[in-house]
Scaffold this motif. Structure first.
Motif, short mmCIF file in Angstrom:
data_model
loop_
_atom_site.label_atom_id
_atom_site.label_comp_id
_atom_site.label_asym_id
_atom_site.label_seq_id
_atom_site.Cartn_x
_atom_site.Cartn_y
_atom_site.Cartn_z
N ARG A 1 12.90 -5.03 -2.36
CA ARG A 1 12.22 -4.41 -3.46
C ARG A 1 10.98 -5.08 -3.84
O ARG A 1 10.49 -5.06 -4.84
CB ARG A 1 13.09 -4.51 -4.75
CG ARG A 1 14.40 -3.64 -4.58
CD ARG A 1 15.42 -3.58 -5.63
NE ARG A 1 16.31 -2.85 -5.60
CZ ARG A 1 17.53 -2.90 -5.81
NH1 ARG A 1 18.13 -4.17 -5.78
NH2 ARG A 1 18.64 -1.94 -5.38
N LEU B 1 10.45 -8.23 -4.41
CA LEU B 1 10.58 -9.09 -5.93
C LEU B 1 10.44 -10.62 -5.28
O LEU B 1 9.84 -11.38 -6.10
CB LEU B 1 11.85 -8.90 -6.56
CG LEU B 1 12.00 -7.70 -7.19
CD1 LEU B 1 13.40 -7.68 -7.73
CD2 LEU B 1 11.22 -7.70 -7.90
N SER C 1 7.58 -12.69 -7.01
CA SER C 1 6.60 -11.83 -7.36
C SER C 1 6.40 -12.12 -8.91
O SER C 1 7.05 -12.89 -9.80
CB SER C 1 7.04 -10.47 -7.20
OG SER C 1 8.16 -10.26 -8.23
N GLU C 2 5.34 -11.49 -9.27
CA GLU C 2 4.65 -11.73 -10.93
C GLU C 2 5.93 -10.95 -11.57
O GLU C 2 6.23 -11.36 -12.90
CB GLU C 2 3.50 -11.00 -11.27
CG GLU C 2 2.35 -11.72 -10.44
CD GLU C 2 2.40 -13.47 -10.70
OE1 GLU C 2 2.50 -13.55 -12.14
OE2 GLU C 2 2.15 -14.25 -9.84
N LYS C 3 6.53 -9.91 -11.26
CA LYS C 3 7.47 -9.34 -11.82
C LYS C 3 8.91 -10.28 -11.90
O LYS C 3 9.32 -10.19 -13.21
CB LYS C 3 8.13 -8.01 -11.20
CG LYS C 3 9.14 -6.84 -11.92
CD LYS C 3 9.20 -5.73 -11.00
CE LYS C 3 9.92 -4.99 -11.88
NZ LYS C 3 10.11 -3.58 -10.97
N VAL C 4 9.34 -11.25 -11.31
CA VAL C 4 10.25 -11.99 -11.36
C VAL C 4 9.76 -12.72 -12.29
O VAL C 4 10.57 -13.52 -13.04
CB VAL C 4 10.82 -12.64 -9.95
CG1 VAL C 4 11.70 -13.67 -10.20
CG2 VAL C 4 11.27 -11.36 -9.24
N ALA D 1 7.95 -13.11 -14.64
CA ALA D 1 7.99 -12.53 -15.98
C ALA D 1 9.17 -12.47 -16.59
O ALA D 1 9.34 -12.33 -17.91
CB ALA D 1 7.10 -11.14 -16.08
N GLN D 2 10.42 -12.47 -15.88
CA GLN D 2 11.81 -12.65 -16.55
C GLN D 2 12.22 -14.10 -16.51
O GLN D 2 13.58 -14.14 -16.43
CB GLN D 2 12.62 -11.76 -15.53
CG GLN D 2 12.02 -10.27 -15.43
CD GLN D 2 11.92 -9.60 -16.70
OE1 GLN D 2 12.86 -9.51 -17.59
NE2 GLN D 2 10.96 -8.80 -17.02
#
Length: 66
Positions: free
Chosen positions: A33, A35, A47-50, A52-53
């Motif tokens: 995915r 990530l 990743s930036e998405k991870v 951010a969480q």
């Protein structure tokens, strides 16, 4: 086995053992995915998405503490 770099439909890349890494299901799916990935020294890259969480305990435990 997960692939270090995308394989798409190139059979040679898919079967190349230098493009594979053994991962458990969680990390294998995260790679699929986009990530997480690994750099040339096999260091985990988030990743930036991870990132951010980061407030979530699961993300801290399984991704940020590695």
């Amino acid at each position: 086995m997960s692939h270090c770099s995308p394989c798409t439909s190139i059979a040679e890349r898919r079967s190349n053992s230098t493009n594979q890494i053994a991962l458990n299901s969680l990390y294998g799916k995260a790679v699929d995915r986009h990530l997480i990935s690994f750099d040339e020294n096999f260091k985990l890259v988030l990743s930036e998405k991870v990132k951010a969480q980061a407030k979530y305990e699961m993300v801290k435990k399984y991704f940020l503490e590695i």
